[in-house]
Design an enzyme around this catalytic site. Structure first.
Site, short mmCIF file in Angstrom:
data_model
loop_
_atom_site.label_atom_id
_atom_site.label_comp_id
_atom_site.label_asym_id
_atom_site.label_seq_id
_atom_site.Cartn_x
_atom_site.Cartn_y
_atom_site.Cartn_z
N SER A 141 11.59 3.74 9.04
CA SER A 141 12.79 2.25 8.64
C SER A 141 13.64 2.89 8.87
CB SER A 141 11.83 2.11 7.20
OG SER A 141 12.57 0.93 7.36
N TYR A 154 7.93 1.98 -1.28
CA TYR A 154 7.92 1.80 0.57
C TYR A 154 9.09 2.79 0.82
CZ TYR A 154 8.53 -0.10 5.13
OH TYR A 154 8.98 -0.61 5.95
N1 LIG Z 1 8.32 -5.00 10.46
C1 LIG Z 1 9.43 -4.41 9.87
O1 LIG Z 1 10.14 -5.17 9.07
C2 LIG Z 1 9.86 -2.97 9.75
C3 LIG Z 1 10.60 -2.43 9.26
C4 LIG Z 1 10.55 -0.84 9.44
C5 LIG Z 1 9.14 -0.22 8.97
N2 LIG Z 1 8.41 -0.64 9.72
C6 LIG Z 1 7.10 0.39 9.85
O2 LIG Z 1 6.03 -0.72 10.58
C7 LIG Z 1 5.13 0.28 10.69
C8 LIG Z 1 4.44 -1.34 11.62
O3 LIG Z 1 4.53 -2.35 10.72
P1 LIG Z 1 4.50 -3.76 11.30
O4 LIG Z 1 5.78 -4.62 11.03
O5 LIG Z 1 3.74 -4.10 11.87
O6 LIG Z 1 2.89 -4.44 10.43
P2 LIG Z 1 1.95 -5.24 10.43
O7 LIG Z 1 2.25 -6.27 10.99
O8 LIG Z 1 1.60 -6.06 8.44
O9 LIG Z 1 1.08 -4.02 10.86
C9 LIG Z 1 0.69 -3.11 10.28
C10 LIG Z 1 -0.70 -2.58 11.18
O10 LIG Z 1 -0.83 -1.34 10.24
C11 LIG Z 1 -2.73 -1.74 10.23
N3 LIG Z 1 -2.74 -0.43 8.86
C12 LIG Z 1 -1.90 -1.06 7.84
N4 LIG Z 1 -2.81 -0.34 6.67
C13 LIG Z 1 -3.86 1.08 6.95
C14 LIG Z 1 -4.60 1.39 6.92
N5 LIG Z 1 -5.04 1.47 5.14
N6 LIG Z 1 -5.21 2.42 7.77
C15 LIG Z 1 -5.12 0.90 9.01
N7 LIG Z 1 -4.45 0.76 9.45
C16 LIG Z 1 -3.48 -0.37 8.51
C17 LIG Z 1 -3.24 -3.16 9.97
O11 LIG Z 1 -4.21 -3.39 10.09
P3 LIG Z 1 -5.31 -3.77 9.45
O12 LIG Z 1 -4.88 -4.40 8.10
O13 LIG Z 1 -5.91 -4.02 9.74
O14 LIG Z 1 -5.23 -2.29 8.58
C18 LIG Z 1 -1.62 -3.64 10.93
O15 LIG Z 1 -2.60 -3.01 12.05
C19 LIG Z 1 4.67 0.14 9.22
O16 LIG Z 1 4.71 1.90 9.05
C20 LIG Z 1 5.95 0.53 8.92
O17 LIG Z 1 6.36 0.05 7.53
C21 LIG Z 1 8.34 -2.13 9.89
#
Ligand SMILES: NC(=O)c1ccc[n+]([C@@H]2O[C@H](COP(=O)([O-])OP(=O)(O)OC[C@H]3O[C@@H](n4cnc5c(N)ncnc54)[C@H](OP(=O)(O)O)[C@@H]3O)[C@@H](O)[C@H]2O)c1
Length: 253
Positions: A141, A154
């Site tokens: 991130s 986080y």
């Molecule tokens: N969106 C942002 O602004 C942002 C910015 C910087 C970094 N990121 C990073 O990008 C990555 C993806 O995030 P996103 O924004 O796409 O969030 P998201 O839409 O909430 O998606 C997260 C995914 O991770 C899965 N997940 C969460 N906990 C899990 C667990 N214990 N076991 C297996 N699967 C799990 C969820 O599926 P289930 O709930 O079905 O398990 C979901 O498919 C993360 O690492 C996040 O920190 C995001």
């Protein structure tokens, strides 16, 4: 990164950034396996792309991680790319917490954002080391570089992912495994709960930019504010962190 002909396992691949990556990897000619906790969400993804292979798993559990590794390497021995994408985000003020009673709640972020990607990377690195080509892509991130103080664990977890990824890249430099870090800025997904990430970059715009970086062979890929954060001086970091906290602290108080 070699962008076609791989078998790619994406944790958290049914939603948000993981799903956007899955779509692009499928279209580029890869076999894609996605995992997550919610079976219905995995099924929804498979309805859109029937060629997707799905697996229910909770990456916070050590036994699920080992079972995922055993299953993937026995059922899909051609697996050669791991995308450590699954993650969660929690926002709070430490003075409003009860860490004596609720540590399990706070430590979930450590399990999903640190333990899971580290453990899976260590499991799959040894398996990929015998292959002609492999890749481990860790999603960190922009907050790895400029902590968002309203999400203290986080931000720290993502700094750990950045540091681990650098070490891994050095340790694997004599193998055919590429080690790639993707640092997203705020991207509009359900991270932290629906409605918290609506002010950022649309997920398709972000994923397209990252795929351009992968195509160009970059191993550390940021976008927008995250790309700037990766190269900030210490003074700029201090200023940015201060400004972000001033702007956002009312959302947790
Ligand atoms: N969106 C942002 O602004 C942002 C910015 C910087 C970094 N990121 C990073 O990008 C990555 C993806 O995030 P996103 O924004 O796409 O969030 P998201 O839409 O909430 O998606 C997260 C995914 O991770 C899965 N997940 C969460 N906990 C899990 C667990 N214990 N076991 C297996 N699967 C799990 C969820 O599926 P289930 O709930 O079905 O398990 C979901 O498919 C993360 O690492 C996040 O920190 C995001």
């Amino acid at each position: 990164m070699k962008l076609s002909g791989n078998t790619i396992l994406i944790t958290g691949g049914a939603a948000g950034i993981g799903f956007a990556f899955a779509e692009r990897f499928i279209k580029a000619g890869n076999k894609v396996i996605i995992c997550g906790r919610r079976e219905a969400k995995l099924q929804e993804a498979k309805e859109k792309y029937p060629e997707l292979i799905t697996r229910v798993c909770d990456v916070t559990k050590e036994s699920d991680r080992v079972a995922l590794f055993d299953w993937a390497t026995s059922e899909h021995p051609d697996v050669n790319v791991l995308v450590n994408n699954a993650g969660i985000q929690q926002r709070y003020h430490v003075l409003k917490t009860n860490a004596k009673e609720d540590w399990r709640y706070y430590s979930q972020e450590i399990a999903s954002n640190i333990e899971a990607p580290f453990h899976l990377a260590m499991l799959f690195a040894t398996y990929f080391a015998n292959k002609d080509y492999g890749a481990i892509l860790n999603v960190s991130s922009g907050l790895a570089f400029t902590p968002m103080a309203i999400a203290p664990i986080y931000s720290a977890s993502k700094a750990a992912v950045h540091s681990f990824t650098m070490s891994l890249r050095h340790q694997l430099e004599d193998t055919a495994i590429e080690v790639i870090e993707v640092a997203p800025p705020a991207v509009n997904t359900d991270l932290g709960g629906a409605g918290l990430h609506t002010f950022g970059t649309p997920v398709d715009e972000f994923a397209d930019a990252i795929f351009k970086g992968l195509e160009a062979g970059k191993t550390e890929i940021g976008y927008a504010r995250a790309e700037n954060a990766m190269r900030m001086s210490r003074d700029e970091i201090d200023e940015t962190v201060k400004m972000m906290y001033a702007k956002m602290k009312n959302t947790i108080l």
